[in-house]
Design an enzyme around this catalytic site. Structure first.
Site, PDB file in Angstrom:
ATOM      1  N   CYS A  37       0.835  -1.204   0.000  1.00  0.00           N
ATOM      2  CA  CYS A  37       0.000   0.000   0.000  1.00  0.00           C
ATOM      3  C   CYS A  37       0.869   1.252   0.000  1.00  0.00           C
ATOM      4  O   CYS A  37       2.099   1.183  -0.023  1.00  0.00           O
ATOM      5  CB  CYS A  37      -0.947  -0.010   1.191  1.00  0.00           C
ATOM      6  N   THR A  39       1.551   3.263   2.325  1.00  0.00           N
ATOM      7  CA  THR A  39       2.473   3.340   3.458  1.00  0.00           C
ATOM      8  C   THR A  39       3.805   2.692   3.124  1.00  0.00           C
ATOM      9  O   THR A  39       4.871   3.204   3.489  1.00  0.00           O
ATOM     10  CB  THR A  39       1.851   2.672   4.692  1.00  0.00           C
ATOM     11  N   HIS A  42       5.821   5.059   1.136  1.00  0.00           N
ATOM     12  CA  HIS A  42       6.402   6.076   2.023  1.00  0.00           C
ATOM     13  C   HIS A  42       7.653   5.520   2.712  1.00  0.00           C
ATOM     14  O   HIS A  42       8.691   6.195   2.761  1.00  0.00           O
ATOM     15  CB  HIS A  42       5.383   6.494   3.079  1.00  0.00           C
ATOM     16  N   HIS A  61       2.866  -5.082   6.236  1.00  0.00           N
ATOM     17  CA  HIS A  61       1.940  -4.951   7.362  1.00  0.00           C
ATOM     18  C   HIS A  61       0.517  -5.388   7.002  1.00  0.00           C
ATOM     19  O   HIS A  61      -0.364  -5.378   7.864  1.00  0.00           O
ATOM     20  CB  HIS A  61       1.927  -3.508   7.888  1.00  0.00           C
ATOM     21  N   CYS A  97      -3.598   4.680  25.703  1.00  0.00           N
ATOM     22  CA  CYS A  97      -4.059   3.297  25.820  1.00  0.00           C
ATOM     23  C   CYS A  97      -5.031   3.151  26.983  1.00  0.00           C
ATOM     24  O   CYS A  97      -6.069   2.493  26.876  1.00  0.00           O
ATOM     25  CB  CYS A  97      -2.871   2.358  26.016  1.00  0.00           C
TER      26      CYS A  97
END
Length: 336
Positions: A37, A39, A42, A61, A97
């Site tokens: 993708c 990403t 990049h 990923h 979180c």
């Protein structure tokens, strides 16, 4: 094992590296497919994705595979399970979180970004981010769970009603997912603003009512919801301009970190706009697997290219001489 290693800026090579050992709370997966993708482009260019990648690193990923070993403390995943991996690993103890906003984790790590990913024969991942896939779902479709989950998260950030008019800016794979997903939720009027006239019929098949070429045609304004999936200053500015009174603008496209665009502050005030960013995919994998199970044929039809390791660098470097819609890597074939 054989792996495709990013070794430096725009430098990617197939190498034999040590197979990963399996920590007590992790599982080892034999990779089948890995998606490619924006990403990854990049990261190949030295820019950050969800985090900064530091070579040497194995990208990948978006992935699917089969479990071949489990750590001593693993209880919910077993050898032989067909799985996909949510690449994002949260620390669980930072402020974000603990507040239920793990996508903003101050210690975020990610498979295929900060630790070795799916462009390899084997990968390890924590049990907590490994998801079994339905029996009827192919490995090829399951490799797309991560991009689907990012779109799911984006959709969840919006207040959507059937009567709204929605504009998707972009006509690539993610724009296609948003179009199909928003239509599946019962929104009756979805338009697309893109640049590739050859994708008009596809976007309409996915549910778009009108498809505009934003380079040659005037795109209407006054939309209730605008989703920007390009990440370029011109399209980001156009997204804000296209929103009507009380409108929502979702900034989904990944921009270069140093890019900016101009906003008319009065328009935001006077139209009472809501502008939101959408980052990665918290709590979205279960819904994404359900969407894929119900739309497997449609999503697989959006894959235009199936690559092997020796083609990935050329793809990321923009050397393909045809229009690519969505590319995935057949890892099983690549490591033979």
């Amino acid at each position: 094992m054989k792996a495709l290693v990013l070794e430096g800026l725009k430098e990617m090579n197939v190498r034999d590296i040590d197979a990963p050992k399996v920590p007590a709370n992790e599982v080892k997966i034999q990779m089948k497919y890995a998606g490619i993708c924006g990403t990854d482009t990049h990261l190949y260019q030295g820019l950050p994705g969800s985090a900064q990648a530091t070579p040497p690193i194995v990208l990948g990923h978006e992935n699917s595979g089969q479990v071949v070993e489990v750590g001593a403390d693993v209880t919910t995943i077993k050898v032989g399970d067909r799985v996909t991996i949510d690449p994002n690993i949260y620390c669980g103890h930072c402020r974000y979180c603990r507040e239920g906003r793990p996508q903003l984790c101050e210690n975020l790590s990610a498979v295929g970004v900060t630790r070795n990913g799916g462009l390899a024969e084997f990968v390890t991942a924590p049990e907590s981010v490994v998801y079994p896939i339905p029996d009827e779902l192919s490995f090829k479709a399951a490799a797309l769970t991560e991009p689907v989950s990012c779109a799911v998260h984006g959709v969840k950030l919006l207040d959507l009603d059937p009567a709204q008019h929605v504009l998707i800016i972009g006509d690539g794979f993610i724009a296609q997912l948003f179009t199909a997903m928003i239509k599946s939720l019962g929104v009756t009027h979805v338009d697309v603003s893109g640049h590739n006239d050859q994708k008009r019929d596809l976007m309409k098949r996915l549910g778009a009512e009108n498809v505009y070429n934003n380079g040659t045609e005037t795109v209407p304004s006054g939309y209730d919801v605008v989703v920007e999936v390009v990440g370029a200053p011109a399209t980001q500015a156009a997204a804000v301009d296209a929103a009507g009174k009380g409108g929502q603008v979702l900034m989904f496209g990944v921009a270069n970190p140093d890019q900016t665009f101009a906003l008319n502050s009065y328009d935001i005030f006077q139209k009472e706009l809501t502008i939101k960013g959408s980052f990665i995919n918290p709590y979205a994998f279960e819904d994404s697997l359900a969407f894929l199970a119900g739309h497997q044929e449609l999503v697989e039809s959006l894959i235009s290219d199936e690559l092997t390791f020796d083609q990935v660098a050329d793809f990321l470097g923009g050397k393909f001489d045809h229009k690519v819609n969505k590319a995935i890597v057949n890892v099983s074939e690549s490591v033979k």
